[in-house]
Write a protein that holds these residues in place. Structure first.
Motif, short mmCIF file in Angstrom:
data_model
loop_
_atom_site.label_atom_id
_atom_site.label_comp_id
_atom_site.label_asym_id
_atom_site.label_seq_id
_atom_site.Cartn_x
_atom_site.Cartn_y
_atom_site.Cartn_z
N PHE A 50 -5.72 40.36 -50.15
CA PHE A 50 -6.72 41.43 -50.16
C PHE A 50 -6.22 42.62 -49.35
CE2 PHE A 50 -9.46 38.03 -51.53
CZ PHE A 50 -10.42 38.66 -52.32
N CYS A 94 -5.61 43.37 -59.34
CA CYS A 94 -7.01 43.67 -59.60
C CYS A 94 -7.43 44.78 -58.64
CB CYS A 94 -7.88 42.44 -59.39
SG CYS A 94 -9.65 42.74 -59.68
N ILE A 127 -5.35 41.94 -54.68
CA ILE A 127 -6.62 42.64 -54.84
C ILE A 127 -6.58 43.91 -54.00
CG2 ILE A 127 -9.13 42.43 -54.76
CD1 ILE A 127 -7.74 40.19 -56.35
N ASP A 178 -8.83 46.93 -52.82
CA ASP A 178 -10.22 47.37 -52.70
C ASP A 178 -10.22 48.88 -52.41
OD1 ASP A 178 -12.88 47.81 -52.10
OD2 ASP A 178 -13.06 46.11 -50.74
N ILE A 226 -14.09 36.57 -57.55
CA ILE A 226 -12.66 36.37 -57.76
C ILE A 226 -12.12 35.26 -56.85
CG2 ILE A 226 -11.72 38.06 -56.10
CD1 ILE A 226 -9.83 38.91 -58.47
N LEU A 244 -4.59 34.70 -53.11
CA LEU A 244 -5.03 36.09 -53.22
C LEU A 244 -4.60 36.86 -51.97
CD1 LEU A 244 -8.74 35.57 -54.40
CD2 LEU A 244 -6.76 36.03 -55.85
N ALA A 281 -14.40 46.11 -61.25
CA ALA A 281 -13.04 45.59 -61.16
C ALA A 281 -12.25 46.07 -62.36
CB ALA A 281 -13.04 44.07 -61.10
#
Length: 412
Positions: free
Chosen positions: A189, A246, A220, A222, A115, A187, A265
Motif C-alpha cells: 500500500f 490498482c 495499491i 491510494d 481488496i 499487497l 478503483a
C-alpha cells in the motif's frame, strides 16, 4: 479483554450464560478503530479532515435529468448494481479504456477492505505499508486478521521534494529487501500524495516495484489527493501496462463530496471483475449515484478544476504566511505539500526542536478556545510536533493565521 469504548460500568443483560467477549474474534476485541477528525471536535473552522473547503462543484443550473430531487428518485427500488454511466464518465476523465477498468466502492475505505479480503489469506499472508501513512490500512488489516510489514518512508531527506532523495520518499531498495525476506507479502500500500506527509511518490519508484520479479502481489496506490499534485502525477498512467497495479481515488477531496462516500478503483479488468464479484450487491446507493453523475458532468468537472486551482494558490499563500510565524516557534513545513493540506512542526521554545507536548497544547488551545480545528499528527514516524491543517477558504486562512499567532505567543 474489555471492549474498547464500552463503559466499564456497563452491565450485560440476560442470559447469564452468554458472554459477548467470548464470541468476538480476538483480533477484533483488540482493535483500535480509526480515529477520524470529527471524533475530537465538530464545531468551528474545521481544517482537520482535508476536506475541500470550497465545497462541491455541482452547478445549480445542472439539467433536471442530471440532478432531480432526492424525493423524486425511485427510492423504493434497489439501486443499479453496476452504475456503468458513472464508471464511463470516470474512465473517460482518467484516460481509462472503459468501464471494465473501474470499480466503485462506498468510499475508498470499502475498496481498501475489499481488496484485502479478496487477495490476502487471514492469519497467513501479509500486507506492506510505508509509515507515516493513512491509518485505515492498519485498521482494515486487523479486522481481516492480516499481519502488517512496515517499511518507513525516508524520514530525513530534503523537504519540498517528492523524488528519491526527498523527505517521505519511498525507500524502494528497503521495500524490495522486505519482499525478498517474506514471500507472504501479497499487497503493498502506497499513499500518494501521502497522508499526513503531503508528498507525492515518484512514478519511477512505483514502476520499480511493479517490475520487481520477486514481488508476486499487487501494488495499491491510494491517490485521494492526486488532483492537488499537478498534471502527470497520477500512477493511473501505468495501469494499461501493469496488471499488478490498482489505483484508488475518491470523490471526497477534489470533488468536494466527502458526504456521499464514493471511492473508485482503477485496474485491469481481471482484478476489477474479482472485486465486482465479491462486493455487496447494491453497495452504491441511488442518491449517491445521482450526485456523482451530476458532479461528473462537464460543467461540474470544469468548476471542480477551477476550485483546485484556487486551493493550490491558497496553499502557496498559506505556506508563505506560516513562514512569518517562525520567530514564535513554528517550524518550516515538512514534506512536499502536494495535497490540500500542510504539515507543520511546533518547536520547543528553548531547544528549537519539534515538541509534541507544546504541539498538543497549541492544538487544544486552537480548538477549544478559538474554534479553529487542525489535526495533531505528532505520533506518526518523522512527524514529531506536527500539526496538519487543511487549506481553507480565504476567510478561514485569515482567521487561522491570526489565532495561530495568538496561541503561539501564549504557549511557550
Amino acid at each position: 479483554m474489555p471492549i474498547l469504548g464500552l463503559s466499564p460500568s456497563f452491565e450485560a443483560s440476560k442470559p447469564a450464560h452468554f458472554d459477548i467477549e467470548k464470541v468476538i474474534r480476538p483480533n477484533i476485541l483488540s482493535l483500535h478503530p480509526y480515529r477520524c477528525a470529527r471524533d475530537d471536535y465538530q464545531v468551528g473552522i474545521l481544517l482537520d479532515a482535508n476536506e475541500n473547503a470550497l465545497g462541491h462543484s455541482i452547478p445549480r443550473s445542472i439539467p433536471e435529468t442530471e440532478l432531480q430531487s432526492t424525493l423524486d428518485l425511485d427510492l423504493h427500488r434497489y439501486p443499479d448494481p453496476s452504475h456503468d454511466l458513472i464508471k464511463s464518465r470516470l474512465a473517460e476523465m482518467r484516460g481509462m479504456p472503459g468501464t471494465k477498468h473501474v470499480f466503485l466502492g462506498v468510499g475508498s475505505d470499502e475498496v481498501i477492505d475489499l481488496i484485502m479480503r479478496v487477495c490476502v489469506a487471514p492469519g497467513k499472508e501479509k500486507i506492506l505499508t510505508t509509515p507515516p501513512t493513512y491509518g485505515m490500512y492498519a485498521v482494515a488489516a486487523q479486522v481481516n486478521d492480516i499481519e502488517i510489514v512496515k517499511c518507513q518512508l525516508e524520514l530525513d531527506g530534503r523537504d519540498g521534494e517528492g523524488g528519491k532523495k526527498g523527505r517521505f520518499s519511498l525507500r524502494v531498495d528497503e521495500v524490495k529487501k522486505l519482499v525478498d525476506a517474506d514471500p507472504a507479502i501479497k499487497l503493498i500500500f502506497l499513499c500518494s500524495p501521502g497522508n499526513p506527509t503531503g508528498t507525492l511518490i515518484d512514478l519511477s519508484s512505483i514502476r520499480a516495484l511493479l517490475d520487481y520479479e520477486n514481488f508476486k502481489g499487487v501494488v495499491i496506490v491510494d491517490e485521494a489527493y492526486i488532483d492537488f499534485a499537478g498534471e502527470h502525477a497520477s500512477a493511473i498512467s501505468l495501469v494499461k501496462d501493469y496488471a499488478n497495479l490498482c489505483v484508488i481515488q475518491t470523490l471526497s477531496k477534489s470533488f468536494g463530496l466527502a458526504a456521499i462516500r464514493l471511492g473508485v478503483a482503477f485496474a485491469q479488468p481481471p482484478l476489477i471483475q474479482v472485486l465486482t464479484n465479491a462486493k455487496a450487491p447494491y453497495n452504491i446507493s441511488t442518491p449517491t449515484a445521482h450526485l456523482a453523475l451530476a458532479a461528473l458532468a462537464p460543467d461540474a468537472v470544469d468548476a471542480m478544476q477551477a476550485k483546485i486551482s484556487t486551493l493550490i494558490s491558497s496553499r502557496t499563500y498559506l505556506l508563505q504566511a506560516l513562514a512569518l510565524l517562525s520567530p514564535l516557534g513554528l517550524g518550516t513545513p515538512i514534506g512536499a505539500s502536494d495535497g490540500n493540506f500542510v504539515l507543520v512542526p511546533i518547536l520547543n521554545s528553548a531547544t528549537k526542536v519539534p515538541d509534541n507536548e507544546r504541539a498538543q497544547k497549541v492544538y487544544q488551545a486552537l480548538a477549544e478556545e478559538n474554534q479553529v480545528v487542525v489535526r495533531f499528527r505528532g505520533k506518526e514516524p518523522g512527524c514529531t510536533g506536527c500539526l496538519r491543517m487543511s487549506v481553507g477558504t480565504d476567510k478561514e486562512i485569515v482567521v487561522l493565521l491570526k489565532k495561530f499567532e495568538e496561541v503561539l505567543k501564549a504557549i511557550q
